[in-house]
Design an enzyme around this catalytic site. Structure first.
Site, PDB file in Angstrom:
ATOM      1  N   HIS A  61    -141.640  34.697  31.797  1.00  0.00           N
ATOM      2  CA  HIS A  61    -140.363  34.333  30.759  1.00  0.00           C
ATOM      3  C   HIS A  61    -140.989  33.886  29.479  1.00  0.00           C
ATOM      4  O   HIS A  61    -141.483  32.683  29.461  1.00  0.00           O
ATOM      5  CB  HIS A  61    -139.283  33.676  31.285  1.00  0.00           C
ATOM      6  N   ASP A  63    -140.468  32.871  25.849  1.00  0.00           N
ATOM      7  CA  ASP A  63    -139.675  32.534  24.872  1.00  0.00           C
ATOM      8  C   ASP A  63    -140.233  32.923  23.517  1.00  0.00           C
ATOM      9  O   ASP A  63    -141.387  32.581  23.184  1.00  0.00           O
ATOM     10  CB  ASP A  63    -139.276  30.897  24.723  1.00  0.00           C
ATOM     11  N   ASP A 185    -132.197  33.681  31.254  1.00  0.00           N
ATOM     12  CA  ASP A 185    -132.380  32.402  30.350  1.00  0.00           C
ATOM     13  C   ASP A 185    -131.101  31.872  29.711  1.00  0.00           C
ATOM     14  O   ASP A 185    -130.629  30.839  29.368  1.00  0.00           O
ATOM     15  CB  ASP A 185    -133.599  32.034  29.862  1.00  0.00           C
ATOM     16  N   HIS A 420    -132.756  33.503  22.188  1.00  0.00           N
ATOM     17  CA  HIS A 420    -131.588  32.477  22.761  1.00  0.00           C
ATOM     18  C   HIS A 420    -132.204  30.784  22.404  1.00  0.00           C
ATOM     19  O   HIS A 420    -131.587  29.991  23.016  1.00  0.00           O
ATOM     20  CB  HIS A 420    -131.552  32.557  24.290  1.00  0.00           C
TER      21      HIS A 420
END
Length: 913
Positions: A61, A63, A185, A420
């Site tokens: 994951h 970001d 997420d 996000h």
């Protein structure tokens, strides 16, 4: 070319070839070639009937900015903040995939993969293409980023998804096209996102976060996988999306983390998975995410232990074990669920608000970093204008008299901003600054393009001036020049009445329009007229057309933020979490000092509530709405308590605990105080637990009156009392909420070192409920896509063209021109949408006919072909898995047909996106 838009709240994507000016050569429309064959079958490992099949999904994951900037994350810089280097993750994963053909990996964020791909040799690119073709490397989601779902506008989400998916399509073809949406997420999930994913052709959607009470109920009821009916207006299964909740969020099961950042020991003995979480799912298949934030930088650690895990567990089958472990991907797991041929529960609402425990509601980020949220929203408006003018201007827009301009820089900056941890406001301060810097750089590139186009269309080479600080009444040109022209470009496909307010130095100005006719204008002069003789506050709102009047008061309050010193919970308010330390807000002032202005253009009341809160209330001539322009800050923190500032409207409307908010700027959902549609709520936070995202508008109503508030950015709000709407404007907090960001939300700037000052607008309208949408929908679009204003100094050349329209005719009120964008040299991407929900408007929720061939004034349409919403697949080739829903459901959608009469014949589709 006639397109008949039958579907309420529908989108359309069309690619058409064009011939706009002699610079264009007639060209056939874009063709995208797809491989034939059945998706997924060759790349998925076999499962075993009668056993618990554990699908291990290796993933990372990544970001697109959070604790570090996008660049820092990619290159592995500033590891003192967080050890993470995406380029090394991709290097390592590819190397390990090549060592064992059984291994699998999924990747999500195209923004990172795009940068990595551009640095690879031809040999490495061919190797990766082979891994993709064999299904060993699978892209899921595939947008430029994993977007936030609460604070993003649907038009910006569609853009960022289109950018990422187009790169994957162009690079890898059919095998690179994601079939699964993957939002592991984001902090709550919007129904409109599910609707968009369905219209983009996805077969399923997986996420990790949902309210702890909702998860507990779903585990007992075995409803962690469902069919999400994501639109009340679109005929099923058009907006239906199979949706699954991941059992571990996006982390591996406890004891099974083997990254270099993990502490779990390597596999030494036969691990015991048994029926881990399987009893709360409906099939004999379970998915396990094996990875986490920025993991697999040393992929050998993960794969070496996963190989052992699979081998040891499956060896136990000879001793009677009924557990089968395999490398898998979300699409392979989804395929097995589909083969089970079960019926699935339906969901029709959304997943807001999200709480991970009784006093921890993730509703603060709906408002966090309000200045960045506003900058993102106006940047979206500017990008849509930039893309339109790129099409209308042709090649000269990109290389013209003012140099080389482009829209790509702003496209990428806006795509990153949808992440996000970007527009959500949940990043570190230096990262927020970087997002703003990228947007500003994108503006600069678009300004050159816009100047080139406007120069070409007007025939004037006079330099264009951009005043980017008009919101604080700063424009050096208008304040010093004795004669100047104002150029206004309207990106909407219908006329709008838009007041232009400019700072000037003097009182004697004459203004004329393009035809030389005088324009009504006024220079602001104050008179001392009272707004309210006792309080100086707003006391009522009227609609003179309908003869409606409601009692209405408006004032500003704040909630003191929890500092964690509480007997019920130590949770503090922070960038994510909203937790006031009392249910009663503090009023800033019961009275306001006022000054008034009234002329033929505007009635204006200026209110001062305190040294850090003021407001201007405006009503323009012939306006459909009352404007409240608020200014808040610096928020005082001398009492060592953080504050969360709200504007509250208290009316005589009998709303009965019900209010309404929009979902990403599209469909509107009903909200009820202390209530959730899918479980019996135990309310533990009476304020924060009743806050919802307001992306562009919210309203309350009774049988006679509807009061609507249109916002100029995403904000959080609720209706805590009947007849009341409160909207959070600003947050200044002194503690971190322990969700990873590691710093308090305490914004300052060079201009405001004592604390950030934020200015914004709310538009209030009062209408009968039956016709309210006819006002608030176009009003919201006007705020999202506002006119672009540029200036030229001095006299205009007599030959200057003073008026131009890119359209031959105005689009019907129900139809919104969502996208006009250059696709390649001679092809344009066009999106039209029916913007009204079913039964929302007696007049405008009806089918509409649009003549595409007579739409544009400078483009000759040579051919047209319909695509899915994300423009990465031909519409007539888009196939999705069919799912069976449990009985007893109801929908309001209607059947629809589309026929486009083009020079190449009639293109028919069964559904209209």
């Amino acid at each position: 070319m006639i397109g008949k838009i039958h579907k309420q709240m529908s989108h359309d994507s069309w690619l058409f070839s064009k011939m706009a000016t002699p610079d264009y050569t007639p060209f056939v429309f874009l063709l995208l070639l797809f491989q034939s064959g059945v998706w997924g079958v060759p790349s998925c490992h076999a499962t075993k009937p009668g056993m618990l099949n554990v699908h291990l999904v290796p993933h990372t994951h990544d970001d697109v900015g959070w604790l570090k900037t996008v660049d820092q994350y990619f290159y592995g810089d500033r590891n003192d903040i967080q050890h993470a280097g995406v380029q090394y993750i991709l290097d390592s994963v590819v190397d390990q995939l090549l060592k064992n053909p059984d291994r699998r990996f999924i990747y999500v964020e195209t923004a990172f993969f795009y940068r990595w791909w551009k640095q690879q040799t031809d040999d490495m690119q061919n190797t990766v293409k082979q891994l993709v073709n064999e299904g060993r490397l699978e892209f899921v989601n595939g947008g430029w980023c994993m977007s936030d779902e609460a604070t993003t506008h649907y038009s910006a989400v569609i853009d960022q998804m289109t950018m990422g998916l187009r790169f994957l399509n162009d690079t890898f073809g059919h095998c690179g096209r994601p079939r699964v949406a993957w939002h592991i997420d984001p902090f709550g999930h919007a129904r409109e996102h599910a609707s968009m994913f369905a219209q983009m052709g996805y077969d399923g959607f997986f996420f990790g976060r949902l309210d702890y009470q909702d998860r507990n109920r779903r585990m007992v009821a075995r409803e962690q996988e469902m069919l999400w009916r994501a639109s009340e207006s679109l005929t099923p299964p058009m907006a239906d999306l199979f949706t699954g909740i991941l059992p571990n969020g996006y982390n591996p099961p406890e004891g099974f983390c083997w990254d270099q950042s993990c502490d779990d020991p390597p596999i030494r003995d036969d691990p015991d998975l048994e029926d881990y979480n399987a009893l709360v799912y409906k099939t004999n298949h379970i998915i396990m995410t094996m990875g986490s934030d920025f993991q697999y930088e040393n992929a050998n650690l993960w794969y070496k232990n996963l190989d052992k895990l699979i081998r040891y567990v499956n060896q136990m089958q000879s001793n009677g074990s009924e557990v089968n472990v395999l490398y898998s991907t979300p699409s392979c797991y989804l395929q097995e669920l589909h083969r089970a041929n079960l019926t699935w529960p339906l969901k029709g609402d959304d997943f807001f608000p999200y709480a991970d425990s009784a006093h921890d509601f993730w509703t603060g980020y709906f408002t966090s970093r309000p200045a960045l949220k506003r900058y993102e929203r106006i940047s979206n408006s500017y990008l849509q204008t930039c893309k339109q003018l790129e099409v209308l201007g042709g090649p000269i827009s990109r290389k013209g008299p003012f140099g080389a301009g482009d829209s790509e820089t702003l496209k990428k900056a806006m795509a990153v901003a949808q992440h996000h941890d970007a527009v959500s406001g949940t990043e570190k301060q230096h990262v927020a600054n970087d997002y703003a810097r990228k947007l500003a750089n994108g503006w600069a590139h678009c300004q050159v393009l816009v100047s080139n186009t406007l120069s070409s269309l007007s025939g004037s080479s006079a330099p264009r001036v951009y005043c980017e600080h008009l919101n604080i009444s700063v424009c050096p040109l208008t304040e010093t020049s004795k004669k100047f022209s104002v150029n206004v470009y309207n990106p909407l496909a219908r006329p709008v009445s838009w007041p232009v307010r400019l700072p000037v130095n003097g009182t004697a100005y004459s203004i004329s329009d393009a035809k030389g006719k005088a324009v009504d204008s006024q220079v602001g002069l104050l008179s001392l007229v009272t707004f309210d003789p006792e309080t100086g506050l707003l006391s009522s709102l009227s609609n003179l057309e309908t003869q409606q009047t409601v009692k209405l008061s408006q004032n500003f309050y704040w909630y003191n933020a929890s500092d964690g010193n509480n007997s019920e919970s130590i949770q503090m308010s922070g960038a994510y979490i909203f937790r006031p330390n009392t249910s009663t807000p503090f009023i800033i002032s019961k009275t306001a000092k006022i000054e008034t202005l009234q002329n033929s253009v505007v009635q204006e009341v200026r209110q001062w509530f305190s040294p850090w809160v003021s407001q201007v209330v405006r009503l323009y001539t012939d306006s459909r709405a009352l404007e409240l322009e608020w200014t808040v800050g610096p928020v005082p923190i001398g009492d060592d308590l953080g504050k969360e500032v709200i504007s509250r409207l208290d009316s005589s409307i009998n709303s009965s605990g019900v209010f309404y908010t929009d979902s990403n700027g599209r469909e509107v959902l009903q909200r009820r105080k202390d209530y959730r549609p899918t479980w019996n709520l135990r309310q533990s936070e009476p304020i924060a637990g009743n806050y919802y995202p307001i992306n562009s508008r919210a309203y309350i109503k009774d049988d006679k009156d509807q009061l609507t508030v249109v916002t100029d950015r995403s904000q959080g709000g609720g209706s805590i009392q009947d007849g009341s709407l409160e909207i959070m404007l600003h947050r200044r907090l002194l503690y971190d909420d322990v969700r990873g960001v590691g710093e308090p939300l305490n914004e300052t700037s060079d201009i405001y070192p004592e604390g950030l000052v934020v200015r914004g607008r709310h538009l209030l309208s009062l209408s009968p409920p039956a016709t309210a949408a006819d006002t608030h929908r176009p009003l919201a679009q006007e705020v999202v896509l506002q006119p672009l204003i540029t200036f030229t100094d001095g006299e205009l050349h007599p030959s200057t063209r003073l008026e131009f329209s890119g359209l031959q005719a105005v689009l019907p009120p129900a139809v919104h021109l969502l996208t006009v964008s250059q696709w390649d040299q001679d092809t344009v991407l066009l999106r039209l949408e029916h913007q009204y929900q079913a039964s929302e408007s007696k007049e405008h929720s009806q089918p509409v006919t649009v003549n595409l061939q007579k739409l544009f004034s400078t483009l000759d349409m040579l051919g047209v072909s319909e695509m899915n919403l994300s423009a990465n697949q031909w519409k007539d080739e888009m196939t999705r898995l069919d799912w069976k829903a449990e009985s007893g459901t109801h929908h309001t959608g209607v059947t629809n047909q589309l026929c486009l009469l083009s020079p190449l014949g009639c293109v028919k589709t069964a559904d209209l996106l």
